[in-house]
Design a protein around this motif. Structure first.
Motif, PDB file in Angstrom:
ATOM      1  N   ILE A  55      -7.191  -0.151 -16.102  1.00 34.74           N
ATOM      2  CA  ILE A  55      -5.847   0.279 -16.484  1.00 34.74           C
ATOM      3  C   ILE A  55      -4.919  -0.915 -16.339  1.00 34.74           C
ATOM      4  CG2 ILE A  55      -5.268   1.101 -14.157  1.00 34.74           C
ATOM      5  CD1 ILE A  55      -3.625   3.348 -15.496  1.00 34.74           C
ATOM      6  N   SER A  56      -3.933  -0.996 -17.232  1.00 35.29           N
ATOM      7  CA  SER A  56      -3.045  -2.158 -17.239  1.00 35.29           C
ATOM      8  C   SER A  56      -1.813  -1.926 -16.378  1.00 35.29           C
ATOM      9  CB  SER A  56      -2.597  -2.462 -18.670  1.00 35.29           C
ATOM     10  OG  SER A  56      -1.739  -1.441 -19.148  1.00 35.29           O
ATOM     11  N   ALA A  57      -1.197  -3.019 -15.968  1.00 35.30           N
ATOM     12  CA  ALA A  57       0.056  -2.939 -15.227  1.00 35.30           C
ATOM     13  C   ALA A  57       1.131  -2.256 -16.058  1.00 35.30           C
ATOM     14  CB  ALA A  57       0.509  -4.339 -14.811  1.00 35.30           C
ATOM     15  N   ALA A  58       1.111  -2.511 -17.379  1.00 31.80           N
ATOM     16  CA  ALA A  58       2.110  -1.893 -18.260  1.00 31.80           C
ATOM     17  C   ALA A  58       1.961  -0.376 -18.271  1.00 31.80           C
ATOM     18  CB  ALA A  58       1.961  -2.453 -19.676  1.00 31.80           C
ATOM     19  N   GLU A  59       0.701   0.114 -18.292  1.00 31.13           N
ATOM     20  CA  GLU A  59       0.476   1.556 -18.318  1.00 31.13           C
ATOM     21  C   GLU A  59       0.845   2.181 -16.983  1.00 31.13           C
ATOM     22  OE1 GLU A  59      -0.871   5.293 -19.934  1.00 31.13           O
ATOM     23  OE2 GLU A  59      -0.005   3.432 -20.698  1.00 31.13           O
ATOM     24  N   ILE A  60       0.513   1.513 -15.897  1.00 35.58           N
ATOM     25  CA  ILE A  60       0.894   2.014 -14.577  1.00 35.58           C
ATOM     26  C   ILE A  60       2.412   2.098 -14.469  1.00 35.58           C
ATOM     27  CG2 ILE A  60       0.909   1.473 -12.104  1.00 35.58           C
ATOM     28  CD1 ILE A  60      -1.858   0.177 -12.514  1.00 35.58           C
ATOM     29  N   ALA A  61       3.085   1.045 -14.918  1.00 41.62           N
ATOM     30  CA  ALA A  61       4.544   1.022 -14.858  1.00 41.62           C
ATOM     31  C   ALA A  61       5.142   2.144 -15.699  1.00 41.62           C
ATOM     32  CB  ALA A  61       5.056  -0.334 -15.327  1.00 41.62           C
TER      33      ALA A  61
ATOM     34  N   PHE B 134      -2.831   4.435  -6.761  1.00 41.74           N
ATOM     35  CA  PHE B 134      -4.248   4.507  -6.421  1.00 41.74           C
ATOM     36  C   PHE B 134      -4.945   5.616  -7.203  1.00 41.74           C
ATOM     37  CE2 PHE B 134      -2.288   2.589  -2.628  1.00 41.74           C
ATOM     38  CZ  PHE B 134      -2.979   1.387  -2.619  1.00 41.74           C
ATOM     39  N   ASP B 135      -4.239   6.706  -7.426  1.00 34.84           N
ATOM     40  CA  ASP B 135      -4.801   7.805  -8.217  1.00 34.84           C
ATOM     41  C   ASP B 135      -5.009   7.365  -9.665  1.00 34.84           C
ATOM     42  OD1 ASP B 135      -5.563  10.665  -8.367  1.00 34.84           O
ATOM     43  OD2 ASP B 135      -3.871  10.772  -9.753  1.00 34.84           O
TER      44      ASP B 135
ATOM     45  N   ILE C 276       5.102  -3.916 -10.328  1.00 35.46           N
ATOM     46  CA  ILE C 276       3.725  -3.421 -10.192  1.00 35.46           C
ATOM     47  C   ILE C 276       2.749  -4.585 -10.073  1.00 35.46           C
ATOM     48  CG2 ILE C 276       1.870  -2.173 -11.367  1.00 35.46           C
ATOM     49  CD1 ILE C 276       4.034  -0.359 -10.199  1.00 35.46           C
ATOM     50  N   ARG C 277       2.923  -5.597 -10.901  1.00 38.17           N
ATOM     51  CA  ARG C 277       2.044  -6.773 -10.840  1.00 38.17           C
ATOM     52  C   ARG C 277       2.146  -7.463  -9.473  1.00 38.17           C
ATOM     53  NH1 ARG C 277       0.262  -9.777 -15.482  1.00 38.17           N
ATOM     54  NH2 ARG C 277       0.394  -8.580 -17.414  1.00 38.17           N
ATOM     55  N   ARG C 278       3.344  -7.571  -8.939  1.00 36.88           N
ATOM     56  CA  ARG C 278       3.525  -8.252  -7.662  1.00 36.88           C
ATOM     57  C   ARG C 278       2.869  -7.465  -6.522  1.00 36.88           C
ATOM     58  NH1 ARG C 278       9.697  -9.885  -6.893  1.00 36.88           N
ATOM     59  NH2 ARG C 278       8.771 -11.205  -5.254  1.00 36.88           N
ATOM     60  N   LEU C 279       3.035  -6.163  -6.546  1.00 37.25           N
ATOM     61  CA  LEU C 279       2.413  -5.337  -5.513  1.00 37.25           C
ATOM     62  C   LEU C 279       0.885  -5.409  -5.593  1.00 37.25           C
ATOM     63  CD1 LEU C 279       4.710  -2.175  -5.777  1.00 37.25           C
ATOM     64  CD2 LEU C 279       4.724  -3.859  -3.926  1.00 37.25           C
TER      65      LEU C 279
ATOM     66  N   ILE D 159       0.837  -1.203   0.000  1.00 36.04           N
ATOM     67  CA  ILE D 159       0.000   0.000   0.000  1.00 36.04           C
ATOM     68  C   ILE D 159       0.869   1.249   0.000  1.00 36.04           C
ATOM     69  CG2 ILE D 159      -1.617   1.355   1.391  1.00 36.04           C
ATOM     70  CD1 ILE D 159      -2.858  -1.262   2.317  1.00 36.04           C
ATOM     71  N   ARG D 160       1.902   1.257   0.849  1.00 31.17           N
ATOM     72  CA  ARG D 160       2.750   2.461   0.960  1.00 31.17           C
ATOM     73  C   ARG D 160       3.513   2.729  -0.332  1.00 31.17           C
ATOM     74  NH1 ARG D 160       4.309   6.652   0.771  1.00 31.17           N
ATOM     75  NH2 ARG D 160       5.558   7.888   2.237  1.00 31.17           N
ATOM     76  N   VAL D 161       4.040   1.682  -0.972  1.00 29.22           N
ATOM     77  CA  VAL D 161       4.761   1.886  -2.232  1.00 29.22           C
ATOM     78  C   VAL D 161       3.812   2.381  -3.316  1.00 29.22           C
ATOM     79  CG1 VAL D 161       6.090   0.762  -4.057  1.00 29.22           C
ATOM     80  CG2 VAL D 161       6.530   0.181  -1.667  1.00 29.22           C
ATOM     81  N   CYS D 162       2.632   1.783  -3.395  1.00 31.14           N
ATOM     82  CA  CYS D 162       1.665   2.213  -4.411  1.00 31.14           C
ATOM     83  C   CYS D 162       1.196   3.639  -4.170  1.00 31.14           C
ATOM     84  CB  CYS D 162       0.470   1.255  -4.445  1.00 31.14           C
ATOM     85  SG  CYS D 162       0.860  -0.326  -5.240  1.00 31.14           S
ATOM     86  N   ALA D 163       1.095   4.043  -2.908  1.00 30.98           N
ATOM     87  CA  ALA D 163       0.756   5.436  -2.609  1.00 30.98           C
ATOM     88  C   ALA D 163       1.876   6.362  -3.061  1.00 30.98           C
ATOM     89  CB  ALA D 163       0.498   5.600  -1.115  1.00 30.98           C
TER      90      ALA D 163
END
Length: 397
Positions: free
Chosen positions: A85-91, A76-77, A101-104, A67-71
């Protein structure tokens, strides 16, 4: 089944259904919600084998880290703003590794904090939206960043100190972890810790969670609003009231009251209180050095005394007493009142967090009475709302 019988599990499940079926109102009252949640937790406790539950609990800090890393990466935003949204786009946006990102997010989807929409595809849940809010971000960043190291070192610290209950604000788990002898709040206001201090004050704005404000259930007007109140003296002083969030709730409930209303805190905190009613006067104030403004009807302190051990509380209370008028002024404390038996999980966890961060404590009714009476105050009453919210303690000279 493990250590709870099938009959007991069914009984608790039936209790949940019975509680949620009460009345015709489509919304659940706070009291029913708390009771139903307690019964539901007993069902989970019955169905979960202890060997599985303990392993899950032992690994739970990894969820907190995810949670802290993703924040930190604003994940989350991103998810809140997209139906999918895809993991690739988030990354790509976060400049992070897609596998990471997928692991988190694998942990956070399993926990229900994020919705899984397909292989490497994510969407928001009501948890995602809440975690992305300003108040939740302040809470999770402040608590994680300030408490994880002291908690990790707490076991050895308690052993080295002979398992004594910590009461020294200059020599606690927090000080040992951060290699300082400054009290926690003083350490937080050092310029290099500005981000943590800002997150702390944001958390303080929302530290009640969804639980109802005291003005929604306590007979405030009937008890405290005097006939012919003289406007030369304040109706309410919010003592060490942060950014004035509780005072603003008071004014939202009683918009026709003229006051005056006073918010007192450190200047650095007052400078960050930007959205206050023009009825509120901001006054810089040191909790240990200065008596609050004199002669007020209500001196309000929410989550203040739980930050300090008894010795420091006595100094704070002496300062408040010096400002109160006998037969007129009230001290109103909004804080946990712990039961001697059957304490809820949140309240007991909060107590240990006070120990870790501040060498302080939450108090039982007997401890509140002993503290206030030792300070020369008379307890008019202790009041608990429906559900599991914080109580109100009313004291006079």
């Amino acid at each position: 089944m493990s250590n709870v019988s099938k009959d007991e599990a069914l009984k608790n499940a039936s209790n949940v259904v019975a509680l949620l079926s009460q009345g015709s109102d489509p919304f659940i009252s706070e009291e029913v919600r708390a009771q139903a949640l307690q019964a539901a937790n007993l069902v989970i406790r019955a169905l979960e084998k202890p060997e599985d539950g303990l392993i899950k609990f032992a690994f739970s800090p990894t969820t907190w880290m995810a949670i802290r890393v993703c924040a930190q990466l604003n994940v989350f935003d991103m998810i809140t703003k997209h139906e999918t949204i895809s993991a690739a786009e988030i990354a790509r946006i976060a400049n992070a590794d897609e596998t990471l990102i997928r692991r988190l997010l694998r942990v956070l989807t399993a926990a229900g904090f994020v919705a899984e929409k397909g292989n490497g595809l994510y969407g928001p849940t009501h948890w995602t939206v809440h975690i992305n809010s300003r108040l939740a971000q302040g809470m999770l960043k402040f608590i994680y960043d300030s408490s994880m190291l002291p908690i990790a070192q707490g076991v050895n610290w308690l052993k080295e100190t002979g398992y004594r209950n910590p009461v020294d604000p200059q020599h606690g788990m927090f000080q040992a972890a951060n290699q300082t002898d400054m009290p926690t709040f003083k350490w937080l206001t050092v310029p290099k810790n500005k981000e943590i201090w800002d997150n702390a004050n944001t958390f303080f704005e929302g530290d009640r969670g969804s639980r109802p404000s005291w003005v929604t259930w306590f007979p405030t007007k009937e008890k405290f609003f005097p006939e012919g109140h003289q406007q030369e003296v304040p109706l309410l002083v919010d003592v060490a009231g942060g950014r004035g969030h509780d005072l603003m709730e008071f004014l939202d409930k009683y918009p026709d009251e003229l006051g005056p209303f006073v918010l007192q805190d450190q200047q650095v905190v007052l400078d960050s209180a930007l959205s206050l009613s023009p009825k509120i006067e901001k006054q810089p104030f040191d909790l240990f050095e200065d008596p609050p403004v004199k002669g007020a009807r209500i001196y309000f302190m929410k989550f203040i005394l739980h930050d300090y051990a008894d010795e420091q509380c006595m100094q704070i209370l002496r300062n408040v007493k010096a400002s109160m008028v006998k037969g007129y002024s009230y001290l109103v404390i909004n804080d946990f009142i712990l039961p001697d038996v059957g304490c809820g999980l949140l309240q007991s966890q909060w107590d240990l967090m006070m120990m870790v961060l501040l060498s302080s404590m939450e108090r039982t009714e007997a401890q509140w009475r002993a503290l206030l009476e030792s300070a020369g105050l008379s307890i008019e009453g202790l009041y608990l709302p429906p559900g599991d919210a914080q109580g109100i303690i009313v004291a006079t000279l």
